[in-house]
Design a protein around this motif. Structure first.
Motif, PDB file in Angstrom:
ATOM      1  N   THR A  15       0.840  -1.196   0.000  1.00 39.86           N
ATOM      2  CA  THR A  15       0.000   0.000   0.000  1.00 39.86           C
ATOM      3  C   THR A  15       0.878   1.249   0.000  1.00 39.86           C
ATOM      4  OG1 THR A  15      -0.147  -0.046   2.425  1.00 39.86           O
ATOM      5  CG2 THR A  15      -1.918  -1.131   1.190  1.00 39.86           C
ATOM      6  N   MET A  20      -3.825   0.337  -2.598  1.00 41.26           N
ATOM      7  CA  MET A  20      -3.214  -0.965  -2.761  1.00 41.26           C
ATOM      8  C   MET A  20      -2.660  -1.125  -4.172  1.00 41.26           C
ATOM      9  SD  MET A  20      -2.390  -4.070  -1.789  1.00 41.26           S
ATOM     10  CE  MET A  20      -3.296  -4.539  -0.305  1.00 41.26           C
ATOM     11  N   LEU A 158      -1.203 -10.722   7.428  1.00 41.30           N
ATOM     12  CA  LEU A 158      -0.981 -10.471   6.001  1.00 41.30           C
ATOM     13  C   LEU A 158      -1.956 -11.253   5.135  1.00 41.30           C
ATOM     14  CD1 LEU A 158       2.930 -10.434   5.851  1.00 41.30           C
ATOM     15  CD2 LEU A 158       1.373  -8.478   5.786  1.00 41.30           C
ATOM     16  N   VAL A 162      -4.852  -8.256   5.265  1.00 36.81           N
ATOM     17  CA  VAL A 162      -4.320  -7.451   4.163  1.00 36.81           C
ATOM     18  C   VAL A 162      -4.771  -8.037   2.828  1.00 36.81           C
ATOM     19  CG1 VAL A 162      -2.254  -6.571   3.036  1.00 36.81           C
ATOM     20  CG2 VAL A 162      -2.349  -6.708   5.543  1.00 36.81           C
TER      21      VAL A 162
END
Length: 212
Positions: A15, A20, A158, A162
């Motif tokens: 990011t 992103m 993650l 994410v």
């Protein structure tokens, strides 16, 4: 009748200023049944062609084109491979013909003794991974976004938050199964990494805890 695994491009995700940026790892599997896995975005045609050319393979020599799941950064150049059978998540097709395969019951799609596609849902409900017996690396699993990158083993946020996970419990189950079977893993958004003994031991502990 074993295969070699060639990483055409390492994926990434990060990011910047709240935005992103991402693209997937693209993998060529060379052998009796040439395969390409995850064909990046629709803006990456020339990269795909260049990567194939550097490995002395052309599009028509690819027998299977795989998208590990249905996100756009993994499917952008499937149309280059019109001689190949396409496998996108749990869907298997060639031209306008669709083939029934029971991925949803856990059944692998076996191509030969050294190459198969297994269901590994979690990131999405229909993710698959490719399992390859190689000449030089042992068992390699091209996992798509089952693993975001190697660092998500130590930092599960993650892959859970994410990258996002539709079913974290199911994804963790398949992550552990892949860690136990693989010598190397090609994740969805990072370089290939070796599966270490501590990784396998942690996966075994987790699997044992789930079973108990």
């Amino acid at each position: 009748m074993c295969y070699t695994v060639k990483i055409l491009y390492d994926g990434y995700s990060h990011t910047k200023n709240g935005q992103m940026f991402a693209n997937c790892t693209c993998t060529l599997i060379k052998g009796p049944n040439n395969m390409i896995v995850d064909t990046m975005t629709a803006w990456d045609k020339e990269k795909i062609l260049s990567g194939l050319d550097s490995n002395e393979v052309n599009c028509d020599e690819i027998k299977y084109a795989v998208g590990t799941h249905g996100h756009s950064d993994h499917l952008g150049n499937l149309n280059l491979f019109t001689k190949a059978k396409h496998i996108v998540g749990f869907t298997v097709s060639y031209e306008n013909e669709f083939f029934c395969h029971p991925f949803e019951t856990g059944e692998p799609f076996k191509i030969d003794d050294c190459l198969q596609i297994i269901p590994t849902p979690g990131h999405t409900s229909a993710d698959v991974s490719v399992v390859i017996k190689t000449q030089d690396l042992g068992t390699v699993v091209v996992s798509g976004d089952l693993f975001e990158r190697e660092e998500d083993i130590a930092d599960p946020t993650l892959w859970k938050y994410v990258a996002g996970s539709e079913n974290p419990e199911l994804q963790e189950k398949h992550r552990n199964e892949v860690l136990l079977m693989a010598d190397y893993i090609v994740p969805g958004h990072g370089p290939m990494f070796r599966v270490t003994e501590p990784m396998k031991e942690a996966a075994m502990v987790s699997v044992s805890g789930i079973k108990s």
